[in-house]
Design a protein around this motif. Structure first.
Motif, PDB file in Angstrom:
ATOM      1  N   ILE A 127     -21.849   7.866  -9.173  1.00 13.51           N
ATOM      2  CA  ILE A 127     -22.280   8.569 -10.381  1.00 13.51           C
ATOM      3  C   ILE A 127     -23.490   9.420 -10.032  1.00 13.51           C
ATOM      4  CG2 ILE A 127     -23.190   8.320 -12.713  1.00 13.51           C
ATOM      5  CD1 ILE A 127     -21.658   5.721 -12.968  1.00 13.51           C
ATOM      6  N   GLU A 128     -23.430  10.708 -10.325  1.00 17.59           N
ATOM      7  CA  GLU A 128     -24.534  11.610 -10.048  1.00 17.59           C
ATOM      8  C   GLU A 128     -24.830  12.472 -11.269  1.00 17.59           C
ATOM      9  OE1 GLU A 128     -23.272  13.981  -6.782  1.00 17.59           O
ATOM     10  OE2 GLU A 128     -21.922  15.213  -7.979  1.00 17.59           O
ATOM     11  N   GLU A 129     -25.966  13.098 -11.249  1.00 17.87           N
ATOM     12  CA  GLU A 129     -26.374  13.940 -12.369  1.00 17.87           C
ATOM     13  C   GLU A 129     -25.794  15.336 -12.201  1.00 17.87           C
ATOM     14  OE1 GLU A 129     -30.517  15.665 -14.272  1.00 17.87           O
ATOM     15  OE2 GLU A 129     -30.516  13.716 -13.267  1.00 17.87           O
ATOM     16  N   GLY A 130     -25.057  15.804 -13.211  1.00 12.71           N
ATOM     17  CA  GLY A 130     -24.443  17.115 -13.149  1.00 12.71           C
ATOM     18  C   GLY A 130     -25.439  18.223 -13.442  1.00 12.71           C
ATOM     19  N   GLU A 131     -24.970  19.478 -13.351  1.00 13.97           N
ATOM     20  CA  GLU A 131     -25.846  20.621 -13.595  1.00 13.97           C
ATOM     21  C   GLU A 131     -26.361  20.654 -15.021  1.00 13.97           C
ATOM     22  OE1 GLU A 131     -23.691  24.074 -12.545  1.00 13.97           O
ATOM     23  OE2 GLU A 131     -23.612  23.611 -10.391  1.00 13.97           O
ATOM     24  N   ASP A 132     -25.603  20.056 -15.941  1.00 13.69           N
ATOM     25  CA  ASP A 132     -26.026  20.017 -17.344  1.00 13.69           C
ATOM     26  C   ASP A 132     -26.915  18.817 -17.655  1.00 13.69           C
ATOM     27  OD1 ASP A 132     -24.156  18.065 -16.983  1.00 13.69           O
ATOM     28  OD2 ASP A 132     -22.853  18.682 -18.646  1.00 13.69           O
ATOM     29  N   GLY A 133     -27.241  18.055 -16.629  1.00 14.40           N
ATOM     30  CA  GLY A 133     -28.104  16.897 -16.831  1.00 14.40           C
ATOM     31  C   GLY A 133     -27.377  15.641 -17.233  1.00 14.40           C
ATOM     32  N   GLN A 134     -26.064  15.723 -17.415  1.00 20.48           N
ATOM     33  CA  GLN A 134     -25.271  14.568 -17.808  1.00 20.48           C
ATOM     34  C   GLN A 134     -24.676  13.892 -16.568  1.00 20.48           C
ATOM     35  OE1 GLN A 134     -25.063  13.444 -20.979  1.00 20.48           O
ATOM     36  NE2 GLN A 134     -26.496  15.115 -21.477  1.00 20.48           N
ATOM     37  N   PRO A 135     -24.549  12.554 -16.598  1.00 19.63           N
ATOM     38  CA  PRO A 135     -23.967  11.849 -15.448  1.00 19.63           C
ATOM     39  C   PRO A 135     -22.479  12.172 -15.291  1.00 19.63           C
ATOM     40  CG  PRO A 135     -24.309  10.341 -17.281  1.00 19.63           C
ATOM     41  CD  PRO A 135     -24.969  11.624 -17.662  1.00 19.63           C
ATOM     42  N   ARG A 136     -22.041  12.281 -14.085  1.00 25.09           N
ATOM     43  CA  ARG A 136     -20.640  12.518 -13.794  1.00 25.09           C
ATOM     44  C   ARG A 136     -20.242  11.711 -12.556  1.00 25.09           C
ATOM     45  NH1 ARG A 136     -20.386  18.597 -11.096  1.00 25.09           N
ATOM     46  NH2 ARG A 136     -21.595  18.080  -9.200  1.00 25.09           N
ATOM     47  N   THR A 137     -18.962  11.420 -12.448  1.00 26.11           N
ATOM     48  CA  THR A 137     -18.466  10.621 -11.328  1.00 26.11           C
ATOM     49  C   THR A 137     -17.951  11.539 -10.223  1.00 26.11           C
ATOM     50  OG1 THR A 137     -17.849   8.801 -12.796  1.00 26.11           O
ATOM     51  CG2 THR A 137     -16.844   8.843 -10.604  1.00 26.11           C
ATOM     52  N   ARG A 138     -18.459  11.327  -9.042  1.00 30.86           N
ATOM     53  CA  ARG A 138     -18.008  12.095  -7.878  1.00 30.86           C
ATOM     54  C   ARG A 138     -17.205  11.187  -6.959  1.00 30.86           C
ATOM     55  NH1 ARG A 138     -20.224  13.862  -2.609  1.00 30.86           N
ATOM     56  NH2 ARG A 138     -21.940  12.380  -2.893  1.00 30.86           N
ATOM     57  N   ARG A 139     -16.030  11.629  -6.606  1.00 31.68           N
ATOM     58  CA  ARG A 139     -15.149  10.838  -5.734  1.00 31.68           C
ATOM     59  C   ARG A 139     -14.986  11.561  -4.403  1.00 31.68           C
ATOM     60  NH1 ARG A 139      -9.318   9.587  -5.314  1.00 31.68           N
ATOM     61  NH2 ARG A 139      -9.086   7.327  -4.998  1.00 31.68           N
ATOM     62  N   PHE A 140     -15.244  10.840  -3.327  1.00 34.21           N
ATOM     63  CA  PHE A 140     -15.195  11.468  -2.011  1.00 34.21           C
ATOM     64  C   PHE A 140     -14.845  10.418  -0.961  1.00 34.21           C
ATOM     65  CE2 PHE A 140     -19.415   9.916  -2.840  1.00 34.21           C
ATOM     66  CZ  PHE A 140     -19.841   9.362  -1.645  1.00 34.21           C
TER      67      PHE A 140
END
Length: 289
Positions: free
Chosen positions: A124-137
């Motif tokens: 989980i990381e902070e997106g450009e809009d400041g909201q948390p988002r899930t990154r899968r890699f």
């Protein structure tokens, strides 16, 4: 040789930019007339910057080191000088340089990577809009590794176990009650298995973090210059293995590697079974049972 968490720090590993100097000085390029000249200063500088960037982009929090092939070249010309440098892990690194370059093993810090695969990870990381988002890699998964003190593991620890157990097997087991034989067999196999799981498993090498995770308390994370990564509380840099290990406890030369989050359970099992098997074998060999 063994370095416990909280103990006075050992001599730090040489900065990567310095470790490349002697290797780069040996690199050559062919000129138009076919003669071999030393690599140009610009080319060496470009190669060095490329290597530094590759290290910074690496998936694990580890020190900057040479490849095993470069390490081998270093020792081939100056083995006695390097071994006399005063670093107690140098002889083992020398052995690793020749053995690992021969079998094509990878390297993370001073740990040899014998087999790795790929795993999917979600963060989980902070997106450009400041909201948390899930990154899968994907990132490498270390399936089969061995620490820098593997010569001691193969030429001291395993031989002691096999010699003592072998003597017991030949001299006493044929004349012992089947129930006792079964218990002895379970303990001995458990001892060898727990040692193998400790020695050849990833001890808990920390992935590289350019910044603390969005879900973590940033105040509890500290920056490590030696690995160019943030580390959480409980994760420490181990100078013997050259990596940051989660829940690092100490470096055990008998098992060849660092003891941390992923191999602590098997290490505790190994230590317990060492005493059980030792007492068992002494009683059997002295006709105590």
């Amino acid at each position: 040789m063994s370095h416990r968490r909280g103990a006075p720090p050992k001599e730090e590993m040489m900065p990567f930019t310095e470790t490349l100097e002697d290797v780069e000085s040996q690199q050559t390029v062919a000129t138009e007339n076919g003669s071999i000249d030393p690599m140009s200063v610009d080319s060496r500088k470009e190669a060095k910057q490329k290597r530094i960037q590759e290290w910074k982009d690496g998936p694990f929090a580890a020190s900057m080191v040479r490849t095993w092939d470069e390490e081998k070249s270093r020792y081939q010309g100056n083995m006695l000088k390097e071994l006399a440098s005063g670093n107690d892990s140098m002889p083992c690194i020398c052995c690793s340089a020749f053995a690992c370059s021969k079998i094509g093993a990878g390297r993370i810090g001073n740990i040899a990577v014998l087999k790795q695969s790929t795993e999917w990870v979600e963060e989980i990381e902070e997106g450009e809009d400041g909201q948390p988002r899930t990154r899968r890699f994907t990132r490498p998964k270390l399936d089969f590794v061995i620490g820098p003190y593997w010569p001691m593991l193969f030429f001291v620890t395993f031989p002691i176990i096999f010699v003592v157990s072998g003597l017991t097997l030949v001299k006493r087991i044929p004349h012992t009650h089947p129930g006792i034989v079964l218990i002895w067999l379970i303990c001995t196999v458990g001892l060898i298995a727990s040692l193998s799981l400790t020695a050849f498993r990833d001890p808990g090498i920390l992935p590289r973090y350019e910044k603390p995770p969005a879900t973590a308390d940033a105040s509890s994370w500290r920056w490590s210059d030696r690995t160019h990564s943030y580390r959480p509380r409980g994760a420490f840099y181990d100078p013997d293995t050259g990596v940051i290990v989660e829940e690092f406890d100490h470096t055990c030369p008998w098992t060849s590697t660092a003891i941390g989050k992923k191999n602590m359970g098997s290490f505790q099992c190994f230590v317990g079974l060492v005493f059980v098997c030792l007492i068992f074998d002494i009683f059997l060999l002295t006709n105590g049972i």
